[in-house]
Design a protein around this motif. Structure first.
Motif, short mmCIF file in Angstrom:
data_model
loop_
_atom_site.label_atom_id
_atom_site.label_comp_id
_atom_site.label_asym_id
_atom_site.label_seq_id
_atom_site.Cartn_x
_atom_site.Cartn_y
_atom_site.Cartn_z
N THR A 127 0.83 -1.21 0.00
CA THR A 127 0.00 0.00 0.00
C THR A 127 0.86 1.26 0.00
O THR A 127 0.59 2.22 -0.73
N ILE B 206 2.31 1.97 -3.41
CA ILE B 206 1.32 2.57 -4.30
C ILE B 206 1.15 4.05 -3.98
O ILE B 206 1.06 4.91 -4.87
N GLU B 207 1.10 4.37 -2.68
CA GLU B 207 0.97 5.77 -2.27
C GLU B 207 2.14 6.61 -2.79
O GLU B 207 1.94 7.72 -3.30
N LYS C 207 4.03 6.04 -5.36
CA LYS C 207 3.94 6.16 -6.82
C LYS C 207 2.92 7.23 -7.21
O LYS C 207 3.16 8.04 -8.12
N LEU C 208 1.80 7.26 -6.52
CA LEU C 208 0.77 8.27 -6.80
C LEU C 208 1.25 9.66 -6.43
O LEU C 208 0.96 10.64 -7.13
N LEU D 18 2.23 2.08 -12.60
CA LEU D 18 1.49 1.63 -11.42
C LEU D 18 0.36 0.67 -11.80
O LEU D 18 0.16 -0.35 -11.14
N ILE E 153 0.04 -3.32 -10.36
CA ILE E 153 -1.06 -3.90 -9.60
C ILE E 153 -1.81 -4.96 -10.41
O ILE E 153 -2.57 -5.76 -9.85
N TYR F 138 -3.99 -6.87 -7.58
CA TYR F 138 -5.24 -6.15 -7.32
C TYR F 138 -6.27 -7.03 -6.61
O TYR F 138 -7.11 -6.53 -5.86
N ILE G 209 -4.70 6.46 -0.51
CA ILE G 209 -4.67 6.15 -1.94
C ILE G 209 -5.89 6.74 -2.62
O ILE G 209 -5.80 7.33 -3.72
N ILE H 8 -6.79 2.31 -12.23
CA ILE H 8 -6.11 2.05 -10.96
C ILE H 8 -7.10 2.03 -9.81
O ILE H 8 -6.97 1.24 -8.87
#
Length: 308
Positions: free
Chosen positions: A17, A20-21, A23-24, A41, A45, A79, A96, A112
């Motif tokens: 998690t 992903i954060e 990357k965003l 990203l 996932i 995912y 996220i 996403i």
């Protein structure tokens, strides 16, 4: 080999998690690299989980059952894991969600969102209806995109996104998951122009028999199938497609079958330029039926002669 502890599994999901954060956040901070970062990203996932990560993720709960183990058959993607995790621990995906909301207008943002949050949307309880509409719209848009990715690449990587996941008590706007799936399917059917693909879909759509749908969804499906039963514009369906559509329509909606055919015949009579092809096809069909009957009779007599 000893199984990793539940703490190890939770730590792995937390690390995933956080990755992903980050990357965003990078995509939000860098406008020039935003598209590439979001595309990367999305690819991450959607990747299949390798064996080592699968062992870490498959932790047993207090009842000795892993939610993922009970559902997964052959393919497990990241995912899938995240979707189950965010349902069990809703607050873990809040940051996220906030970051994705800031990137709504960007390519791959809805994809996403749809992959890890497709179950969370049906589980979440939100008082703000506008936010709920925004999430539902993003889910539909993202699910449509990944559906076409599977179609164009002839794969089933996102198949689990469209399975019959459980009906949650807060089904919104258009009903439950079955209604959403059927509505999107009818939209996609009307965009398809390739005859073999249409024939495949129309033959498999009979699996909807017995599915509990809202009245509006059922009417929409009926109208979609009926649109393929008439020759000419705007669909210009071939004869094979028209017959497949009639078969599916009569199978799913047997009530009113004969009046539908009678009305269709009446409107066909209003267009004389279709009469010649219809009469020719009728004559050929009758000739084939008679020929097959004669051949069956001959073969059956031949078998009776051979038996003694």
């Amino acid at each position: 080999m000893p199984r990793p502890s539940t703490t190890t599994s939770s730590g792995y999901l937390l690390a995933l998690t956080q990755a992903i954060e980050k990357k965003l956040q990078r995509a939000l901070a860098s406008q020039s690299q935003r598209l590439n970062l979001l595309q990367e990203l999305f690819a991450v996932i959607a990747l299949e989980v390798d064996g080592r990560a699968r062992d870490i993720i498959h932790m047993r709960d207090d009842d000795g059952v892993s939610p993922e183990e009970g559902r997964i058959q052959n393919q497990l993607c990241f995912y899938d894991v995240l979707a189950d995790h965010y349902v069990r621990v809703p607050d873990s995906g809040k940051l996220i969600l906030d970051l994705i909301v800031q990137l709504w207008s960007q390519s791959f943002a809805s994809n996403i969102f749809a992959l890890p949050f497709h179950k969370w949307v049906f589980e979440v309880q939100l008082e703000n209806s506008e936010v709920l509409v925004r999430y539902s719209s993003a889910l539909v848009h993202g699910a449509t995109n990944v559906f076409w990715i599977d179609i164009q690449t002839n794969t089933r990587r996102f198949f689990s996104l469209f399975q019959q996941f459980p009906v949650f008590p807060n089904a919104f706007l258009v009903g439950g998951p079955a209604d959403i799936f059927v509505i999107e399917l009818t939209d996609q059917l009307q965009k398809l122009k390739v005859e073999p693909v249409l024939l495949l879909y129309l033959s498999q759509i009979k699996a909807f028999q017995g599915l509990e749908l809202r009245m509006t969804t059922s009417t929409r499906l009926k109208a979609c199938l009926y649109s393929f039963t008439s020759p000419g514009g705007p669909m210009y369906p071939t004869r094979a497609v028209r017959h497949a559509a009639w078969d599916a329509l009569d199978f799913l909606f047997p009530v009113g079958r004969y009046p539908r055919h009678l009305i269709s015949l009446f409107f066909r009579l209003l267009y004389p330029w279709y009469w010649s092809s219809s009469c020719l096809n009728f004559i050929l069909s009758c000739a084939k039926a008679i020929l097959y009957s004669i051949l069956r009779l001959i073969f059956s007599k031949w078998e009776n002669v051979r038996k003694p």
